[in-house]
Scaffold this active site. Structure first.
Site, PDB file in Angstrom:
ATOM      1  N   TYR A   1       0.835  -1.209   0.000  1.00  0.00           N
ATOM      2  CA  TYR A   1       0.000   0.000   0.000  1.00  0.00           C
ATOM      3  C   TYR A   1       0.866   1.254   0.000  1.00  0.00           C
ATOM      4  O   TYR A   1       0.646   2.183  -0.789  1.00  0.00           O
ATOM      5  CB  TYR A   1      -0.911  -0.027   1.222  1.00  0.00           C
ATOM      6  N   LEU A   2       1.870   1.285   0.864  1.00  0.00           N
ATOM      7  CA  LEU A   2       2.721   2.468   0.973  1.00  0.00           C
ATOM      8  C   LEU A   2       3.573   2.673  -0.280  1.00  0.00           C
ATOM      9  O   LEU A   2       3.800   3.812  -0.702  1.00  0.00           O
ATOM     10  CB  LEU A   2       3.611   2.360   2.214  1.00  0.00           C
TER      11      LEU A   2
END
Length: 215
Positions: free
Chosen positions: A126-127
């Site tokens: 996600y990051l």
């Protein structure tokens, strides 16, 4: 301005629509499903358009003056959706905006994106997706603002925040209501001093408008 809200049916996106409805701007809410249309109109959207981030959604940019990208794949999906929605969806949105002559682009990102390796294996995809989306947005000719909130809560809007352009050294025990994040996204639209800037935001002690003016 007519403001296209991408991810309008998300938890932050719905609050963005409400914030826009209470402002001088009109929300153009983009949703994926026909059955979501009436609810967004009830929240105050001046217009609702259908669009799928995993397909061509360029038609949503007609008669639009600004974009708020608040879309996210959510915690129940896998890395594949994170790539196609959080990353590729953002990239396509920025390209469509450039093609249609839409200059203002406000993007909801996340804390932890400066160094995704520190976010743990679960959060890393996600990051990374958010970081790459942010990096690509910065290469465009758009008047972008990238906003990176900390942990999100469903508490009532406080109207008070703390922002940092350098990054908070610690956010232990701190969070920010989604309603405040939505308010920051909408308020940034009219803040020329936020153009071409990236900042983190948490709940704080300073009134939202005053804190943004100090960027």
């Amino acid at each position: 301005m007519n403001v296209l809200v991408i991810g309008a049916n998300g938890q932050v996106g719905r609050r963005v629509v409400q914030e826009l409805a209470a402002s001088s701007h009109d929300a153009v809410a983009m949703v994926r499903k026909e059955e979501q249309v009436d609810h967004l109109k009830e929240l105050g959207a001046a217009k609702v358009v259908l669009g799928d981030l995993e397909k061509d959604f360029s038609e949503a940019f007609e008669d639009v003056d600004a974009v708020i990208f608040a879309a996210g794949s959510g915690g129940s999906t896998g890395p594949d959706k994170t790539l196609t929605i959080d990353l590729w969806g953002s990239v396509k949105a920025a390209r469509y905006a450039e093609d249609k002559g839409v200059k203002r682009f406000v993007q909801l990102s996340s804390m932890g994106t400066p160094d995704p390796d520190e976010g743990g294996e679960k959060m890393k995809p996600y990051l990374v997706a958010k970081r790459v989306a942010d990096d690509i947005l910065q290469t465009t000719k758009l008047d972008y603002t990238i906003i990176r909130p900390g942990a999100l809560s469903n508490e009532d809007k406080s109207g008070k925040i703390e922002v940092s352009s350098e990054g908070f050294t610690s956010m232990e025990g701190r969070s920010i209501p989604r309603a405040d994040v939505a308010a920051v996204l909408v308020k940034a639209l009219d803040q020329p001093n936020t153009h071409h800037k990236i900042f983190e935001v948490l709940q704080g002690d300073t009134p939202l408008e005053e804190e943004l003016n100090n960027l």
